[in-house]
Design a protein around this motif. Sequence first.
Motif, PDB file in Angstrom:
ATOM      1  N   THR A   7       5.237 -51.731 -38.719  1.00 18.66           N
ATOM      2  CA  THR A   7       5.452 -50.394 -38.161  1.00 18.66           C
ATOM      3  C   THR A   7       4.290 -49.996 -37.251  1.00 18.66           C
ATOM      4  OG1 THR A   7       6.687 -49.744 -40.131  1.00 18.66           O
ATOM      5  CG2 THR A   7       5.868 -47.971 -38.735  1.00 18.66           C
ATOM      6  N   ILE A   8       3.073 -50.270 -37.672  1.00 16.58           N
ATOM      7  CA  ILE A   8       1.901 -49.930 -36.864  1.00 16.58           C
ATOM      8  C   ILE A   8       1.904 -50.726 -35.560  1.00 16.58           C
ATOM      9  CG2 ILE A   8      -0.624 -50.119 -36.753  1.00 16.58           C
ATOM     10  CD1 ILE A   8      -0.634 -49.401 -39.760  1.00 16.58           C
ATOM     11  N   VAL A   9       2.242 -52.001 -35.629  1.00 18.60           N
ATOM     12  CA  VAL A   9       2.285 -52.836 -34.426  1.00 18.60           C
ATOM     13  C   VAL A   9       3.360 -52.334 -33.472  1.00 18.60           C
ATOM     14  CG1 VAL A   9       2.825 -55.147 -33.564  1.00 18.60           C
ATOM     15  CG2 VAL A   9       1.282 -54.879 -35.506  1.00 18.60           C
ATOM     16  N   LEU A  10       4.522 -51.982 -33.983  1.00 20.84           N
ATOM     17  CA  LEU A  10       5.602 -51.472 -33.133  1.00 20.84           C
ATOM     18  C   LEU A  10       5.224 -50.145 -32.483  1.00 20.84           C
ATOM     19  CD1 LEU A  10       8.789 -52.366 -35.216  1.00 20.84           C
ATOM     20  CD2 LEU A  10       7.963 -53.452 -33.122  1.00 20.84           C
ATOM     21  N   VAL A  11       4.586 -49.271 -33.211  1.00 18.32           N
ATOM     22  CA  VAL A  11       4.144 -47.993 -32.649  1.00 18.32           C
ATOM     23  C   VAL A  11       3.098 -48.230 -31.558  1.00 18.32           C
ATOM     24  CG1 VAL A  11       2.868 -45.863 -33.160  1.00 18.32           C
ATOM     25  CG2 VAL A  11       4.733 -46.595 -34.653  1.00 18.32           C
ATOM     26  N   CYS A  12       2.173 -49.153 -31.802  1.00 15.33           N
ATOM     27  CA  CYS A  12       1.151 -49.473 -30.789  1.00 15.33           C
ATOM     28  C   CYS A  12       1.791 -50.059 -29.536  1.00 15.33           C
ATOM     29  CB  CYS A  12       0.127 -50.437 -31.360  1.00 15.33           C
ATOM     30  SG  CYS A  12      -0.970 -49.684 -32.570  1.00 15.33           S
ATOM     31  N   CYS A  13       2.794 -50.922 -29.695  1.00  8.07           N
ATOM     32  CA  CYS A  13       3.491 -51.495 -28.533  1.00  8.07           C
ATOM     33  C   CYS A  13       4.220 -50.403 -27.753  1.00  8.07           C
ATOM     34  CB  CYS A  13       4.481 -52.571 -28.969  1.00  8.07           C
ATOM     35  SG  CYS A  13       3.684 -54.094 -29.505  1.00  8.07           S
ATOM     36  N   GLY A  14       4.859 -49.485 -28.445  1.00  8.05           N
ATOM     37  CA  GLY A  14       5.543 -48.369 -27.784  1.00  8.05           C
ATOM     38  C   GLY A  14       4.568 -47.493 -27.016  1.00  8.05           C
ATOM     39  N   CYS A  15       3.414 -47.209 -27.607  1.00  9.77           N
ATOM     40  CA  CYS A  15       2.394 -46.397 -26.923  1.00  9.77           C
ATOM     41  C   CYS A  15       1.859 -47.129 -25.696  1.00  9.77           C
ATOM     42  CB  CYS A  15       1.254 -46.067 -27.877  1.00  9.77           C
ATOM     43  SG  CYS A  15       1.709 -44.903 -29.175  1.00  9.77           S
ATOM     44  N   PHE A  16       1.658 -48.428 -25.805  1.00  5.72           N
ATOM     45  CA  PHE A  16       1.166 -49.204 -24.672  1.00  5.72           C
ATOM     46  C   PHE A  16       2.167 -49.191 -23.528  1.00  5.72           C
ATOM     47  CE2 PHE A  16       0.849 -53.245 -22.380  1.00  5.72           C
ATOM     48  CZ  PHE A  16      -0.452 -53.142 -21.902  1.00  5.72           C
ATOM     49  N   LEU A  17       3.464 -49.379 -23.828  1.00  3.76           N
ATOM     50  CA  LEU A  17       4.488 -49.353 -22.786  1.00  3.76           C
ATOM     51  C   LEU A  17       4.570 -47.982 -22.123  1.00  3.76           C
ATOM     52  CD1 LEU A  17       7.319 -51.451 -24.464  1.00  3.76           C
ATOM     53  CD2 LEU A  17       5.825 -52.135 -22.576  1.00  3.76           C
ATOM     54  N   PHE A  18       4.479 -46.925 -22.910  1.00  2.00           N
ATOM     55  CA  PHE A  18       4.492 -45.570 -22.354  1.00  2.00           C
ATOM     56  C   PHE A  18       3.284 -45.359 -21.438  1.00  2.00           C
ATOM     57  CE2 PHE A  18       3.129 -41.121 -22.578  1.00  2.00           C
ATOM     58  CZ  PHE A  18       4.246 -40.509 -22.055  1.00  2.00           C
ATOM     59  N   TRP A  19       2.111 -45.806 -21.859  1.00  2.00           N
ATOM     60  CA  TRP A  19       0.892 -45.664 -21.076  1.00  2.00           C
ATOM     61  C   TRP A  19       1.011 -46.416 -19.750  1.00  2.00           C
ATOM     62  CZ3 TRP A  19      -3.337 -49.521 -21.011  1.00  2.00           C
ATOM     63  CH2 TRP A  19      -4.431 -49.083 -20.286  1.00  2.00           C
TER      64      TRP A  19
END
Length: 98
Positions: A7-19
């Motif tokens: 879950t933490i990895v998926l959230v970090c990937c989502g934040c990176f894509l948004f950024w």
Amino acid sequence: MMQDLITIVLVCCGCFLFWQQRRQAEIARQTIERKCQQLELQVVSITFKHRFINEQRRWRWHTRYTFEFSSLGDDCYEGYLDMIRFTPAKFFVPVHRL
């Protein structure tokens, strides 16, 4: 435990894509405003939509930013800017009154 890590990895990937998308949008906005200033046009609004294109047998993430502009202040035209990653690829301004 493992589910929390995923879950933490998926959230970090989502934040990176948004950024990265926000970074590309800022580059596109600056490019559109600079080009319109060179052409003595007034930018009214900028919007974007995503799409995939197979160009030269390679799939790349293309983003098209459409923008409305005015040449005399009482008219409105629509142009677009295609971006490949963080590089402007194609800038289109239709024929307009001067």
